[in-house]
Design a protein around this motif. Structure first.
Motif, PDB file in Angstrom:
ATOM      1  N   ALA A   1       0.827  -1.204   0.000  1.00 24.30           N
ATOM      2  CA  ALA A   1       0.000   0.000   0.000  1.00 24.30           C
ATOM      3  C   ALA A   1       0.863   1.256   0.000  1.00 24.30           C
ATOM      4  CB  ALA A   1      -0.941  -0.002   1.201  1.00 24.30           C
ATOM      5  N   GLU A   2       2.022   1.200   0.641  1.00 21.98           N
ATOM      6  CA  GLU A   2       2.924   2.348   0.665  1.00 21.98           C
ATOM      7  C   GLU A   2       3.291   2.775  -0.745  1.00 21.98           C
ATOM      8  OE1 GLU A   2       3.675   4.713   2.817  1.00 21.98           O
ATOM      9  OE2 GLU A   2       5.288   3.787   4.019  1.00 21.98           O
ATOM     10  N   VAL A   3       3.628   1.796  -1.564  1.00 21.59           N
ATOM     11  CA  VAL A   3       4.026   2.063  -2.943  1.00 21.59           C
ATOM     12  C   VAL A   3       2.819   2.529  -3.763  1.00 21.59           C
ATOM     13  CG1 VAL A   3       5.068   1.066  -5.012  1.00 21.59           C
ATOM     14  CG2 VAL A   3       5.820   0.315  -2.750  1.00 21.59           C
ATOM     15  N   ALA A   4       1.695   1.872  -3.580  1.00 17.47           N
ATOM     16  CA  ALA A   4       0.493   2.202  -4.348  1.00 17.47           C
ATOM     17  C   ALA A   4       0.045   3.628  -4.086  1.00 17.47           C
ATOM     18  CB  ALA A   4      -0.626   1.221  -4.018  1.00 17.47           C
ATOM     19  N   ILE A   5       0.068   4.044  -2.828  1.00 15.66           N
ATOM     20  CA  ILE A   5      -0.390   5.388  -2.466  1.00 15.66           C
ATOM     21  C   ILE A   5       0.545   6.435  -3.059  1.00 15.66           C
ATOM     22  CG2 ILE A   5      -0.685   6.965  -0.514  1.00 15.66           C
ATOM     23  CD1 ILE A   5      -1.573   4.345   1.055  1.00 15.66           C
ATOM     24  N   ALA A   6       1.854   6.219  -2.903  1.00 18.27           N
ATOM     25  CA  ALA A   6       2.807   7.170  -3.479  1.00 18.27           C
ATOM     26  C   ALA A   6       2.651   7.240  -4.988  1.00 18.27           C
ATOM     27  CB  ALA A   6       4.229   6.757  -3.112  1.00 18.27           C
ATOM     28  N   ALA A   7       2.434   6.087  -5.627  1.00 20.54           N
ATOM     29  CA  ALA A   7       2.285   6.055  -7.079  1.00 20.54           C
ATOM     30  C   ALA A   7       1.008   6.740  -7.524  1.00 20.54           C
ATOM     31  CB  ALA A   7       2.306   4.606  -7.562  1.00 20.54           C
ATOM     32  N   ALA A   8      -0.058   6.585  -6.755  1.00 24.96           N
ATOM     33  CA  ALA A   8      -1.326   7.227  -7.113  1.00 24.96           C
ATOM     34  C   ALA A   8      -1.173   8.740  -7.158  1.00 24.96           C
ATOM     35  CB  ALA A   8      -2.404   6.833  -6.102  1.00 24.96           C
ATOM     36  N   TYR A   9      -0.518   9.307  -6.156  1.00 26.04           N
ATOM     37  CA  TYR A   9      -0.360  10.761  -6.121  1.00 26.04           C
ATOM     38  C   TYR A   9       0.692  11.240  -7.114  1.00 26.04           C
ATOM     39  CZ  TYR A   9      -3.364  10.728  -2.050  1.00 26.04           C
ATOM     40  OH  TYR A   9      -4.446  10.574  -1.211  1.00 26.04           O
ATOM     41  N   ALA A  10       1.745  10.442  -7.331  1.00 29.45           N
ATOM     42  CA  ALA A  10       2.770  10.833  -8.296  1.00 29.45           C
ATOM     43  C   ALA A  10       2.208  10.879  -9.716  1.00 29.45           C
ATOM     44  CB  ALA A  10       3.944   9.860  -8.243  1.00 29.45           C
ATOM     45  N   GLY A  11       1.158  10.076  -9.961  1.00 32.94           N
ATOM     46  CA  GLY A  11       0.589  10.027 -11.302  1.00 32.94           C
ATOM     47  C   GLY A  11      -0.347  11.169 -11.625  1.00 32.94           C
ATOM     48  N   LEU A  12      -0.705  11.973 -10.626  1.00 27.86           N
ATOM     49  CA  LEU A  12      -1.617  13.086 -10.863  1.00 27.86           C
ATOM     50  C   LEU A  12      -0.977  14.105 -11.791  1.00 27.86           C
ATOM     51  CD1 LEU A  12      -2.975  13.608  -7.227  1.00 27.86           C
ATOM     52  CD2 LEU A  12      -4.006  12.282  -9.087  1.00 27.86           C
ATOM     53  N   ASP A  13      -1.686  14.443 -12.861  1.00 30.38           N
ATOM     54  CA  ASP A  13      -1.190  15.410 -13.842  1.00 30.38           C
ATOM     55  C   ASP A  13       0.173  15.016 -14.423  1.00 30.38           C
ATOM     56  OD1 ASP A  13      -3.367  17.135 -13.883  1.00 30.38           O
ATOM     57  OD2 ASP A  13      -2.637  18.272 -12.151  1.00 30.38           O
ATOM     58  N   HIS A  14       0.494  13.761 -14.377  1.00 32.31           N
ATOM     59  CA  HIS A  14       1.755  13.283 -14.947  1.00 32.31           C
ATOM     60  C   HIS A  14       1.477  12.750 -16.352  1.00 32.31           C
ATOM     61  CE1 HIS A  14       5.559  11.168 -15.423  1.00 32.31           C
ATOM     62  NE2 HIS A  14       5.992  11.708 -14.286  1.00 32.31           N
ATOM     63  N   ALA A  15       2.366  13.073 -17.288  1.00 28.98           N
ATOM     64  CA  ALA A  15       2.152  12.640 -18.669  1.00 28.98           C
ATOM     65  C   ALA A  15       2.200  11.119 -18.804  1.00 28.98           C
ATOM     66  CB  ALA A  15       3.205  13.271 -19.582  1.00 28.98           C
ATOM     67  N   ASP A  16       2.912  10.465 -17.899  1.00 26.40           N
ATOM     68  CA  ASP A  16       3.060   9.012 -17.957  1.00 26.40           C
ATOM     69  C   ASP A  16       2.887   8.448 -16.553  1.00 26.40           C
ATOM     70  OD1 ASP A  16       3.712   6.399 -18.447  1.00 26.40           O
ATOM     71  OD2 ASP A  16       5.827   6.765 -18.876  1.00 26.40           O
TER      72      ASP A  16
ATOM     73  N   LEU B   1      -7.244   6.228  -5.538  1.00 22.15           N
ATOM     74  CA  LEU B   1      -7.846   7.391  -6.191  1.00 22.15           C
ATOM     75  C   LEU B   1      -9.366   7.382  -6.015  1.00 22.15           C
ATOM     76  CD1 LEU B   1      -5.700   7.288  -9.440  1.00 22.15           C
ATOM     77  CD2 LEU B   1      -5.529   8.997  -7.611  1.00 22.15           C
ATOM     78  N   VAL B   2      -9.960   6.181  -6.073  1.00 18.35           N
ATOM     79  CA  VAL B   2     -11.402   6.068  -5.846  1.00 18.35           C
ATOM     80  C   VAL B   2     -11.741   6.546  -4.429  1.00 18.35           C
ATOM     81  CG1 VAL B   2     -13.325   4.443  -5.605  1.00 18.35           C
ATOM     82  CG2 VAL B   2     -11.729   4.218  -7.528  1.00 18.35           C
ATOM     83  N   THR B   3     -10.955   6.127  -3.463  1.00 18.77           N
ATOM     84  CA  THR B   3     -11.156   6.583  -2.082  1.00 18.77           C
ATOM     85  C   THR B   3     -11.060   8.088  -2.006  1.00 18.77           C
ATOM     86  OG1 THR B   3     -10.240   4.514  -1.221  1.00 18.77           O
ATOM     87  CG2 THR B   3     -10.278   6.405   0.272  1.00 18.77           C
ATOM     88  N   SER B   4     -10.068   8.654  -2.676  1.00 19.62           N
ATOM     89  CA  SER B   4      -9.839  10.097  -2.623  1.00 19.62           C
ATOM     90  C   SER B   4     -11.021  10.882  -3.176  1.00 19.62           C
ATOM     91  CB  SER B   4      -8.557  10.431  -3.398  1.00 19.62           C
ATOM     92  OG  SER B   4      -8.316  11.815  -3.378  1.00 19.62           O
ATOM     93  N   VAL B   5     -11.497  10.486  -4.376  1.00 20.64           N
ATOM     94  CA  VAL B   5     -12.562  11.282  -4.991  1.00 20.64           C
ATOM     95  C   VAL B   5     -13.895  11.080  -4.264  1.00 20.64           C
ATOM     96  CG1 VAL B   5     -11.437  11.367  -7.248  1.00 20.64           C
ATOM     97  CG2 VAL B   5     -13.060   9.516  -6.764  1.00 20.64           C
ATOM     98  N   THR B   6     -14.153   9.882  -3.731  1.00 19.41           N
ATOM     99  CA  THR B   6     -15.420   9.691  -3.014  1.00 19.41           C
ATOM    100  C   THR B   6     -15.380  10.376  -1.649  1.00 19.41           C
ATOM    101  OG1 THR B   6     -14.658   7.545  -2.155  1.00 19.41           O
ATOM    102  CG2 THR B   6     -15.966   7.526  -4.197  1.00 19.41           C
ATOM    103  N   MET B   7     -14.223  10.376  -0.991  1.00 21.44           N
ATOM    104  CA  MET B   7     -14.091  11.109   0.273  1.00 21.44           C
ATOM    105  C   MET B   7     -14.300  12.594   0.040  1.00 21.44           C
ATOM    106  SD  MET B   7     -13.114   9.171   3.042  1.00 21.44           S
ATOM    107  CE  MET B   7     -11.810   9.916   4.001  1.00 21.44           C
ATOM    108  N   SER B   8     -13.699  13.082  -1.013  1.00 15.86           N
ATOM    109  CA  SER B   8     -13.819  14.506  -1.322  1.00 15.86           C
ATOM    110  C   SER B   8     -15.273  14.867  -1.614  1.00 15.86           C
ATOM    111  CB  SER B   8     -12.941  14.843  -2.526  1.00 15.86           C
ATOM    112  OG  SER B   8     -13.046  16.201  -2.857  1.00 15.86           O
ATOM    113  N   ALA B   9     -15.957  13.996  -2.377  1.00 18.80           N
ATOM    114  CA  ALA B   9     -17.352  14.270  -2.717  1.00 18.80           C
ATOM    115  C   ALA B   9     -18.241  14.249  -1.481  1.00 18.80           C
ATOM    116  CB  ALA B   9     -17.843  13.249  -3.743  1.00 18.80           C
ATOM    117  N   SER B  10     -17.983  13.298  -0.577  1.00 23.04           N
ATOM    118  CA  SER B  10     -18.839  13.168   0.599  1.00 23.04           C
ATOM    119  C   SER B  10     -18.617  14.295   1.598  1.00 23.04           C
ATOM    120  CB  SER B  10     -18.606  11.805   1.253  1.00 23.04           C
ATOM    121  OG  SER B  10     -17.311  11.754   1.807  1.00 23.04           O
ATOM    122  N   ARG B  11     -17.452  14.891   1.619  1.00 19.94           N
ATOM    123  CA  ARG B  11     -17.149  15.937   2.607  1.00 19.94           C
ATOM    124  C   ARG B  11     -17.296  17.353   2.057  1.00 19.94           C
ATOM    125  NH1 ARG B  11     -11.656  13.643   5.550  1.00 19.94           N
ATOM    126  NH2 ARG B  11     -12.565  11.707   6.366  1.00 19.94           N
TER     127      ARG B  11
END
Length: 1016
Positions: A238-253, A287-297
């Motif tokens: 999960a450590e790697v997945a979370i860092a990768a999820a945020y690193a991929g935001l607005d990233h061309a690749d 990312l799904v957690t992030s956008v649904t948390m944001s929507a709910s709050r």
């Protein structure tokens, strides 16, 4: 939500400054920092820069204690890590306590400031992200064995609880967006049970690009990791997945970004394959957690920038991930760890390489036998490429066909990995990298005429047969599944075929090796391309035919190389086709003229430069394979593994001369003499057939005391002067000095050219009369023959098979006159005739001396003489016989390997069976081609005599040479022999198979037809 707002600290800057002075004795400038639940201030003091955290009152005390203990553990076990370090209170405590104006109690922590710029504000280079992965790997490695009750908390940001996002879908307004999230939630539900089986530990859990700092002067270097508020006990990956999820935001690749983090983390804390295989889904579900948390709050937090800061790019990234093939994304990340792109990929390519000799030809004959050239799709300026790019396949095909005609090309090859600008349609836009096209070819293209049949090299099951209608698509597309023993299953893809296969093949149908797959389609049905086959392999059998990438991104070529390995070996293309090495043909010819004896001949008008031999094939420097039906030196096949192994093993151990004791020489002598009649018991080892025949003459002189030789006309026995003197093939031709007085030449016992009035059953006796006359003439002069020497099947004379009874009569005559009989088996021995080990055995005789060479060492310089004890006793006259290299341990090891192989693989039986098959085919050809006057052969020693008239038997020399050169152009090597060079001579390796024989037959049929048409 209201309860949470009540517990959120809301201290003014002045109040916070008062707390700082009260508990830490510090004063300075305070400035607020964004936070979701707690209240944070940057504190700049004379003693340094710190962060003052006032903890949300709702946070359990155990959690505050947990963070404190975590930081303390890091400080003890990895004090060099760039993370916040706790500043104790004036009382020496890790935490302080205070109460807000509303009476709510809060805990306070002061930690050192970690300097740097948020990763979110930089370009997030691969180097920076790999550095981040390394930092996280070191951080998590430092926490091995650390545990605290506060780490076992229930948190929505725990990736194991990501399924709760389904309960928040109601807050997503768009039905399309809800469907998108639902797809990822369903994928997560399928893998969620596996999380409990993975390695778990205390992790940071929130390495987003605002919690990761880079050096302000060097954005490629990670300078810090902050904010441990979400740390908990969770699966390590999960450590790697979370860092990768945020690193991929607005990233061309984004997957490339994830791969960089994975690469760095794995270098410090090695990951497991089962962990990496879940990364795509874990990145997406974060990312799904992030956008649904944001929507709910959103309604409760208003414009809180911290909650909304990554919402838009998160949605963008989710849509990108949805368009990707998860298998490809996983392959990229697996490769970043050094794992195979898909399990078993390397075993597939290794198996194909090891078993390439057993693969059936993909075309009507092996692809490597066709004169081939690269198709210029890699050259954007070439007219063919330009025409194809603007969809003018007929014009492109015409350009290519003209090029083939002008240059003698039969096969065009489009290589794997080639950069192609021709891929210009929307279908070639990358789904991984923004503003990038897929331009690297991932298949092997074979260009031939429309209607050319293609066959499966291995047994297969038909997976699918479909029509891809899109312009620039595949047209008829076939997928086959192969499951060879000892190899993981893999898929072969066959594209741009004619639609006829749709009505012939059925999914689930079983195809044997060599079965028809389809035909190359014309542009109207193959997607609009010049006719060709797109052949591709996939080591991931879960991919459907249309999911297999035919073209890939250059950045991930190493990944595609394992998922879709180069099909060149599977298709039968030699490695040498792709890169010529060494000197040019012209340069070698010029240097030969300058440096070598000028009368050293070169075969063919257009010389061939061979660079590799393998089995029955010789491969030239352009990768073209020639079926070797001529070079009988490599008796059991070029570079036979048993010979190579025996040679290398003994050479690496010992090689010396025969003055020392060694097992090999006696073991080989024992094995070799065991193949001969019981009278022939004593062996002598030399290095060539010429040496063997020279030693035979020494033995003869010692035994008889004579010089007179009886030899057959047009015979050849070696390169030394004494052997040239007894070789009419040499002394009667240009440069020869004629017959010496001691040499007596008997007629070639060629039944095909025997006088017409001789009964066939008398040919042996009648031809022997020539020898009788020579002996009588000698005796009339008071002389006697010293020896008779003949090849057991005269080869240079035109593959002449001695008439039955000939040698028996000649040997009687010679022996009665006191001479010895020498059988030259240099070309025809070692089971080549199939029925016997030695060709003289077919005549029912036992020579006094047998000489051997050429095939004895499968290309290694080894030769032998075997004789009787009586002759040996005469030779043992006090003069030492010594040969420096003859009988050395390496040569004898090679000789033993050759004998072992002949016996273990029953190559004599093979020679007889294949030879009979060829003879039947040649006789069938004789019925249809008047130019074939005689067909003769035994085992794999074969000849076809060509005549202009069967009655007169006049030689068709020009026709024979034309056939020989025509076969060479078609990739088959043979020679011409006989006094008029009108006999086609074939001596293929003993491993020649039925398939090889049929290939030879087909080439001969085609060549005869062409020569007949050309010469009339």
């Amino acid at each position: 939500m209201n309860d949470m707002l009540k517990t959120t600290p809301d201290f003014s800057i002045d109040a916070a400054a008062a707390l700082l002075a009260e508990h830490y004795g510090l004063s300075g400038t305070l400035s607020p920092l964004a936070s979701e639940r707690d209240q944070n201030f940057k504190v700049e003091t004379a003693e340094g820069v710190f962060i003052l955290k006032i903890v949300n009152a709702a946070e359990p005390e155990a959690e505050s204690d947990f963070q404190t203990a975590l930081l303390a553990h890091i400080g003890t076990h990895a004090g060099d890590l760039p993370v916040p370090h706790i500043r104790p209170t004036l009382a020496g405590a890790s935490l302080a306590h205070t109460t807000s104006a509303s009476g709510v109690g809060h805990r306070i922590r002061l930690v050192s400031w970690v300097d740097g710029q948020p990763l979110a504000e930089t370009g997030r280079s691969d180097t920076a992200l790999e550095s981040l992965g390394r930092l996280l790997g070191r951080f998590d490695a430092a926490l091995k064995g650390f545990m605290h009750p506060g780490a076992l908390r229930d948190l929505d940001w725990d990736i194991r609880k990501a399924g709760r996002s389904a309960e928040r879908l109601q807050h997503i307004a768009s039905a399309e967006d809800r469907a998108l999230l639902d797809r990822f939630l369903k994928r997560f539900a399928a893998i969620a049970p596996r999380l409990a089986t993975l390695r778990a530990a205390v992790i940071h859990n929130d390495a987003n690009d605002w919690n990761v700092l880079v050096d302000a002067a060097d954005h490629d270097r990670i300078s810090g990791l902050i904010d441990f508020g979400d740390a908990l006990y969770a699966p390590l990956i999960a450590e790697v997945a979370i860092a990768a999820a945020y690193a991929g935001l607005d990233h061309a690749d984004p997957i490339g970004a994830a791969a960089a983090i994975v690469r760095g983390f794995n270098a410090e804390y090695p990951l497991l394959e089962e962990e990496v295989d879940l990364l795509y889904d874990l990145i997406a579900i974060r990312l799904v957690t992030s956008v649904t948390m944001s929507a709910s709050r959103h309604a409760h937090t208003g414009s809180n920038p911290y909650l909304a800061i990554s919402e838009r790019p998160a949605w963008t990234l989710l849509r990108k991930l949805d368009r990707m093939n998860p298998r490809f994304a996983t392959a990229i990340m697996r490769k970043a760890c050094g794992f195979e792109a898909v399990p078993g990929a390397r075993r597939v390519t290794d198996w194909i390489a090891r078993n390439r000799k057993a693969l059936a030809p993909l075309l009507e004959r092996p692809a490597a036998t066709y004169p081939a050239a690269l198709v210029p799709y890699g050259d954007p300026e070439h007219p063919m490429t330009v025409k194809s790019a603007v969809q003018q396949p007929d014009e492109a095909q015409a350009i290519w066909q003209a090029h083939c005609r002008d240059n003698g090309i039969a096969l065009g090859i489009g290589p794997w990995g080639e950069e192609r600008s021709v891929y210009a349609g929307e279908m070639f836009v990358s789904r991984f990298i923004e503003k990038t096209r897929r331009t690297r070819h991932l298949g092997l293209d074979l260009f031939m005429a429309a209607g050319t049949k293609v066959f499966t090299p291995l047994p297969a099951t038909v997976v699918s047969v479909e029509i891809e209608e899109d312009p620039l698509g595949y047209g008829c597309l076939i997928a086959l599944r192969h499951e060879p023993e000892g190899c993981p299953p893999f898929t072969s893809l066959w594209g741009h075929l004619a639609h006829e296969a749709m009505h012939r093949l059925t999914p689930g149908e079983r195809l044997e090796a060599g079965a028809l797959v389809g035909e190359m389609g014309a542009p109207a049905e193959n997607g609009g391309w010049a006719p060709h086959l797109h052949l591709q392999l996939s080591t991931d059998t879960s991919l459907s035919a249309t999911e297999i990438l035919g073209v890939g991104e250059p950045r991930y070529l190493d990944v595609w190389a394992e998922l879709f390995p180069d099909a060149r070996t599977f298709g039968g293309i030699a490695e040498e086709f792709y890169e010529r090495q060494g000197r040019s043909h012209e340069e070698i010819v010029a240097l030969r003229r300058e440096l070598l004896l000028p009368n050293l001949s070169i075969s063919y008008d257009k010389p061939i430069k061979f660079v590799r031999g393998e089995g029955v094939w010789l491969i030239d420097d352009g990768g073209r394979a020639y079926l070797d039906c001529f070079n009988n030196v490599c008796h059991i096949g070029h570079a036979h593994p048993a010979v190579v192994e025996a040679m290398a093993k003994q050479a690496a151990t010992l090689n010396t001369n025969t003055r020392y004791l060694h097992d090999n020489i006696v073991a080989y002598a024992e094995r070799l003499t065991a193949t001969l009649p019981k009278e022939l018991t004593v062996a002598g080892f030399v290095n060539s057939g010429s040496e063997a025949n020279s030693l035979a003459l020494r033995l003869m002189r010692a035994h008889t005391g004579r010089e007179n030789a009886i030899t057959l006309d047009w015979s050849y026995h070696g390169t030394t002067q004494e052997l040239i003197d007894i070789s009419p093939y040499k002394f009667r031709r240009k440069g020869g000095k004629g017959r010496k007085p001691h040499v007596h030449v008997a007629a070639v016992p060629d039944s095909y050219h025997a006088p017409a009035d001789w009964p066939a059953e008398e040919h042996g006796r009648r031809f022997a009369e020539s020898v009788a006359e020579l002996i009588a003439a000698m005796q009339a002069r008071g002389e006697a023959p010293g020896f008779f020497i003949a090849e057991s099947i005269p080869s240079v004379a035109g593959q002449v098979f001695l008439p039955q009874g000939y040698l028996k009569e000649v040997y009687r005559l010679v022996r009665e006159a006191g001479g010895v009989c020498i059988a030259d088996e240099v070309q025809v021995g070692f089971g080549r005739v199939g029925s016997h080990w030695w060709a003289f055995e077919t005549q029912g005789v036992v020579p006094d001396i047998v000489t051997m060479g050429k095939p004895i060492g499968d290309g290694h310089p080894l030769a032998a003489v075997v004789t009787t004890r009586e002759v040996t006793d005469s030779f043992d006259n006090g003069m030492e016989y010594f040969n420096t290299f003859g009988g050395n341990p390496v040569s004898c090891a090679v000789g033993l390997a050759v004998l072992d192989t002949i016996e273990k693989e029953d190559l004599r039986g093979n020679a007889l069976a294949i030879g009979n098959h060829l003879m039947d085919a040649f006789r069938d050809m004789q019925k249809r081609h008047a130019v074939i006057g005689d067909v003769r052969g035994l085992g794999l020693f074969l000849g076809i005599e060509l005549v202009t008239d069967r009655t007169t038997r006049a030689p068709a020399t020009a026709f024979a040479r034309a056939v020989c050169n025509g076969a060479r152009r078609r990739g088959v090597l043979m020679g011409t022999e006989g006094p008029h060079d009108n006999v086609l001579k074939m001596r293929p390796p003993m491993i020649f198979s039925r398939r090889d024989a049929d290939h030879l037959i087909a080439v001969l049929e085609e060549t005869f037809a062409d020569v007949e048409k050309a010469l009339g």
